[in-house]
Structures are given as C-alpha cells and as structure tokens.
Design a protein around this motif. Structure first.
Motif, PDB file in Angstrom:
ATOM      1  N   HIS A   1      46.596  40.403  42.092  1.00  0.00           N
ATOM      2  CA  HIS A   1      46.619  39.604  42.234  1.00  0.00           C
ATOM      3  C   HIS A   1      46.809  39.867  40.087  1.00  0.00           C
ATOM      4  O   HIS A   1      45.494  40.250  39.430  1.00  0.00           O
ATOM      5  CB  HIS A   1      45.683  38.499  41.969  1.00  0.00           C
ATOM      6  CG  HIS A   1      45.457  38.082  43.825  1.00  0.00           C
ATOM      7  ND1 HIS A   1      44.733  37.339  44.259  1.00  0.00           N
ATOM      8  CD2 HIS A   1      46.506  38.464  44.970  1.00  0.00           C
ATOM      9  CE1 HIS A   1      45.276  37.222  46.016  1.00  0.00           C
ATOM     10  NE2 HIS A   1      46.232  38.662  46.200  1.00  0.00           N
ATOM     11  N   LYS A   2      47.644  38.912  39.750  1.00  0.00           N
ATOM     12  CA  LYS A   2      47.649  39.239  38.298  1.00  0.00           C
ATOM     13  C   LYS A   2      46.920  38.261  37.411  1.00  0.00           C
ATOM     14  O   LYS A   2      46.227  36.616  38.056  1.00  0.00           O
ATOM     15  CB  LYS A   2      49.232  39.582  37.940  1.00  0.00           C
ATOM     16  CG  LYS A   2      50.132  40.054  37.867  1.00  0.00           C
ATOM     17  CD  LYS A   2      51.303  40.712  37.595  1.00  0.00           C
ATOM     18  CE  LYS A   2      51.914  41.587  38.256  1.00  0.00           C
ATOM     19  NZ  LYS A   2      53.340  41.327  37.821  1.00  0.00           N
ATOM     20  N   GLU A   3      45.892  38.149  36.451  1.00  0.00           N
ATOM     21  CA  GLU A   3      45.896  36.992  35.922  1.00  0.00           C
ATOM     22  C   GLU A   3      46.456  35.939  35.636  1.00  0.00           C
ATOM     23  O   GLU A   3      47.867  35.813  35.809  1.00  0.00           O
ATOM     24  CB  GLU A   3      45.221  37.854  34.026  1.00  0.00           C
ATOM     25  CG  GLU A   3      44.239  38.586  34.452  1.00  0.00           C
ATOM     26  CD  GLU A   3      43.523  38.348  34.214  1.00  0.00           C
ATOM     27  OE1 GLU A   3      42.518  37.377  34.479  1.00  0.00           O
ATOM     28  OE2 GLU A   3      42.549  39.692  35.400  1.00  0.00           O
ATOM     29  N   PRO A   4      45.749  35.203  35.979  1.00  0.00           N
ATOM     30  CA  PRO A   4      46.776  33.453  35.688  1.00  0.00           C
ATOM     31  C   PRO A   4      47.087  33.224  34.297  1.00  0.00           C
ATOM     32  O   PRO A   4      46.460  33.498  33.323  1.00  0.00           O
ATOM     33  CB  PRO A   4      45.400  32.341  36.073  1.00  0.00           C
ATOM     34  CG  PRO A   4      44.433  33.287  36.213  1.00  0.00           C
ATOM     35  CD  PRO A   4      44.181  34.984  36.238  1.00  0.00           C
ATOM     36  N   VAL A   5      48.561  32.682  34.879  1.00  0.00           N
ATOM     37  CA  VAL A   5      49.083  32.114  33.596  1.00  0.00           C
ATOM     38  C   VAL A   5      49.506  31.186  33.594  1.00  0.00           C
ATOM     39  O   VAL A   5      49.856  30.044  34.471  1.00  0.00           O
ATOM     40  CB  VAL A   5      50.491  33.256  33.455  1.00  0.00           C
ATOM     41  CG1 VAL A   5      49.714  35.078  33.099  1.00  0.00           C
ATOM     42  CG2 VAL A   5      51.366  32.951  34.693  1.00  0.00           C
TER      43      VAL A   5
ATOM     44  N   GLY B   1      49.309  30.335  48.309  1.00  0.00           N
ATOM     45  CA  GLY B   1      49.328  29.123  46.921  1.00  0.00           C
ATOM     46  C   GLY B   1      49.878  30.046  45.682  1.00  0.00           C
ATOM     47  O   GLY B   1      50.009  30.100  44.489  1.00  0.00           O
ATOM     48  N   LEU B   2      49.901  31.499  45.761  1.00  0.00           N
ATOM     49  CA  LEU B   2      50.495  32.789  45.030  1.00  0.00           C
ATOM     50  C   LEU B   2      51.759  32.499  44.687  1.00  0.00           C
ATOM     51  O   LEU B   2      52.660  32.034  45.158  1.00  0.00           O
ATOM     52  CB  LEU B   2      49.766  34.092  45.321  1.00  0.00           C
ATOM     53  CG  LEU B   2      48.466  33.751  44.759  1.00  0.00           C
ATOM     54  CD1 LEU B   2      47.738  35.290  45.183  1.00  0.00           C
ATOM     55  CD2 LEU B   2      48.036  32.816  44.018  1.00  0.00           C
ATOM     56  N   ILE B   3      52.453  33.483  43.809  1.00  0.00           N
ATOM     57  CA  ILE B   3      53.748  33.597  43.196  1.00  0.00           C
ATOM     58  C   ILE B   3      54.509  34.636  43.093  1.00  0.00           C
ATOM     59  O   ILE B   3      53.292  35.181  42.190  1.00  0.00           O
ATOM     60  CB  ILE B   3      54.411  32.273  42.419  1.00  0.00           C
ATOM     61  CG1 ILE B   3      53.834  32.900  40.947  1.00  0.00           C
ATOM     62  CG2 ILE B   3      54.140  31.008  42.279  1.00  0.00           C
ATOM     63  CD1 ILE B   3      54.497  31.671  39.596  1.00  0.00           C
ATOM     64  N   GLY B   4      55.399  35.105  43.034  1.00  0.00           N
ATOM     65  CA  GLY B   4      56.234  36.120  42.708  1.00  0.00           C
ATOM     66  C   GLY B   4      57.089  36.076  42.202  1.00  0.00           C
ATOM     67  O   GLY B   4      57.596  35.164  42.161  1.00  0.00           O
ATOM     68  N   SER B   5      57.429  37.109  41.055  1.00  0.00           N
ATOM     69  CA  SER B   5      58.791  37.277  40.155  1.00  0.00           C
ATOM     70  C   SER B   5      60.094  37.673  41.778  1.00  0.00           C
ATOM     71  O   SER B   5      59.882  37.431  42.368  1.00  0.00           O
ATOM     72  CB  SER B   5      58.680  38.467  39.471  1.00  0.00           C
ATOM     73  OG  SER B   5      59.102  39.525  40.190  1.00  0.00           O
TER      74      SER B   5
END
Length: 379
Positions: free
Chosen positions: A41-45, A84-88
């Motif tokens: 998981h990347k840092e929230p943006v 709830g997460l997203i991906g490019s």
C-alpha cells in the motif's frame, strides 16, 4: 492429473471500476511486487494530487496483474485489506470464474507456474523491463487446469508451505530492523560530534582513459549497502575522459545519491576499481578515526538522513550533495577505543545477519521446487 483446456478469457474476466478523484478526499493506491511477492500500500494522497491520473477501484477477490511487470510475476490476489483502495491504469483487475478455477490456485499458476510463460508470450518488447501485457492477446491464450477440487487441494498445500516460509521471512526482516535499531542506539549514544572534515581529506587518483584499455568500474548501492561492480567497459565506449581509481580503506560517496545513503568505505576487493568523477574519494585520518567504525558509519541511516537534509536541488531525485556539504556534516566520533568497541559490536551483528542470507536463498529454491511440483501433479 486430468487437465481441461480453456481460453484465459473464459477463466478470468477483466473488470474496470473507474474512480473520479474528489479533490478533498483521501485515496490510497496499491503497488504489486514482482515474483509473486504480494501487494503493498502506498502512502495516502489527496484527490487533488491524483486528479490527472486514471485510477480504478480494487475489490477483495480481484486477481490483479501489473501490465508492465506481469512478465516477471507481478501478479497478486486482493484480500480484505485492499477494500477501498485504488490502482493506476497499469493494474488490471480480473474476476475469477470460480466454476472452473480457484483464485488461490491461479495466483501461483500465473506468478510462477505455467501461466507465467503464457503471460510472457502475451508481453512483447525487450526494452529493459518494459514488456507490456497485451490484454487481447492474453485473453485469447490457452491454459490447462485440473478440476476445481484438485485446484483447491493443491492451493491448500501451497498455502501451508507459503505460511511457513512467510514466518521465516518475517523473522529475517525483524532481524534487519533490530540491526538498524542496534546501530541507532550505539551511534546516538555518542556525545562527541565532529564534522566529517576532521576525519576525511579529499584524495582522488584520477587516471586518463585509454581507448585501447578496459576498465572495471563500480557504483554504490543506496541505504549504505556498499559498492557493487559494473561490467568491464572498454575505454573507447565511455564518455568520461578520466576515471577516479579507488584504494582500499578510502571513503567514497555518490554526489547524486549520497542523500539516499550511497556511501561506503572501500573494501579490499574494490582496490584499483574505477568510478566516475561523481564519486569523490577521501583518505580517512586513522589518528582520529577507526576504518571499521567509519565503514559502519557509512551504512548508518542517521548519517544518510543528515545528508538528505543538506541536499540541494528541486525534487527528491535531483538533490546533490557536494563535497563541502558532506565535510560539514557532523557525525558521532568518540575516542578510538570506544569506536573500536562499537565497530566490533556492529560487525558481530552484521555477521549474524549475513549468515541468514543463505536461508533466504534456500527458501527461494524451495519455493520454485514447490511450484514445479504443484503444477506437474507431484504435490
């Protein structure tokens, strides 16, 4: 083992869930490690920061392929942790037809089994690591699967083995963190702080590049991981008119990536190896500093952080650390006897950590053997 032939598109279906970011909302993107090493998981943006990107919702149960790194096993199975997460747009989310396949079987099938060859056949290109998965081509490829019951049996055995190997990997990572904390406790306990100029004096050994000669060159890994050798290069192939020749026990760093911890003390096996002018070298004043202590100091994240603060330039990867800034950086430097005591303790801890490196390699071999057995009916 009885196998049935399917088109990939009959087993998994691409499902895209576009997300239109809201400026004030917070989003978290996923990434996928290669070689079946899972999702991170990347840092929230904020939505404002990703307004220009095409992003898509991830759902638990998705089988996800990185379309640029699937060919090296960047495939993952989304769990509840990804809700709830997203991906490019680079991450292709598929739903599995569970009438013919078990996602837990398909995951290793694609990242390390016969499915990996299918992915590679559908990922043309040879420009470095950029081999984009052709979605239509991939969907039309044929794969052979056993019945769902057999898939579940095999997946269950692989899950048990993976859990055991995961615990060993966790212990290895825990050991790494303990070593970092051990170094912190020793270096931060030193009260005496001096600028590196008290320890280092610039000392380069520039040699003119001869077009008819060959040169063993080197670079420095970030996070204090030391020097590495590059392929031997002919003098006629380099753009540099001269090289800086390394000498044992010198301190060397990268102007470009010193802030990332690209620092080292030259070990014996790199004596006589060449680097570019972007790698200044220094003699260590052994009257005030122990070479082994300086070796550990070059690996210490506290020093790397200090250089990061002093970096110049716009953008994290455009920072440079010039020689004056490096030499002005203050480091912990106790009396020589205390330096040697600290160095002995850190060397012992490093020796123990390196001993476990062999276990990691054995685990990788065991994993490949298990996958081979699983998909050849021998598990």
């Amino acid at each position: 083992m009885n196998l049935t032939d399917y088109a990939v598109e009959d087993v998994i279906t691409l499902v895209r869930r576009p997300v239109l970011p809201e400026a004030d909302a917070e989003y978290r993107e996923i990434g996928i490690r290669s070689f079946g090493n899972g999702i991170f998981h990347k840092e929230p943006v904020s939505g404002y920061e990703i307004a220009a990107k095409k992003v898509f919702r991830v759902k638990p149960g998705d089988l996800i392929f990185s379309n640029v790194f699937a060919w090296e096993g960047a495939v993952a199975h989304a769990s509840d942790a990804e809700e709830g997460l997203i991906g490019s747009h680079r991450f292709m989310t598929y739903r599995v037809n569970e009438e013919v396949a078990d996602p837990r079987y398909l995951l290793p099938y694609f990242y390390g089994g016969p499915g990996l060859d299918v992915i590679r056949q559908a990922s043309p290109g040879s420009a470095g690591r950029n081999r984009t998965l052709g979605i239509k081509t991939f969907g039309a490829k044929r794969i052979s699967l056993p019945g769902v019951t057999e898939q579940r049996r095999v997946a269950g055995k692989l899950d048990v083995a993976a859990a055991g190997m995961g615990k060993i990997a966790q212990k290895k990572d825990h050991s790494r963190i303990l070593n970092l904390q051990h170094a912190d406790s020793l270096f931060y306990s030193v009260e005496a702080q001096v600028p590196l100029s008290k320890v280092l004096s610039e000392s380069s050994d520039f040699v003119a590049v001869d077009p008819d000669s060959s040169y063993q060159t080197a670079g420095i890994l970030n996070r204090g991981r030391g020097l590495f050798k590059r392929p031997v290069i002919d003098g006629s192939e380099t753009k540099y008119p001269r090289y800086n020749r390394l000498h044992k026990d010198q301190f060397v760093y990268s102007k470009l990536f010193g802030w990332e911890g690209s620092l080292a003390v030259v070990p014996e096996e790199f004596d006589g190896v060449h680097v570019s002018h972007e790698f200044p070298t220094f003699d260590i004043n052994v009257a005030v500093a122990d070479v082994e202590y300086m070796t550990h100091l070059a690996r210490w994240r506290g020093l790397h952080e200090g250089l990061k603060d002093q970096g110049t330039g716009m953008g994290s990867r455009r920072q440079r650390v010039n020689v004056d800034r490096l030499l002005a950086t203050e480091v912990p430097l106790p009396a020589l006897s205390e330096q040697r005591r600290i160095a002995r303790r850190l060397s012992l801890a490093r020796k123990v950590a390196e001993a476990s490196t062999g276990q990691v390699e054995q685990l990788a071999t065991l994993r490949r053997t298990l996958l081979d057995a699983a998909f050849s009916g021998r598990l």
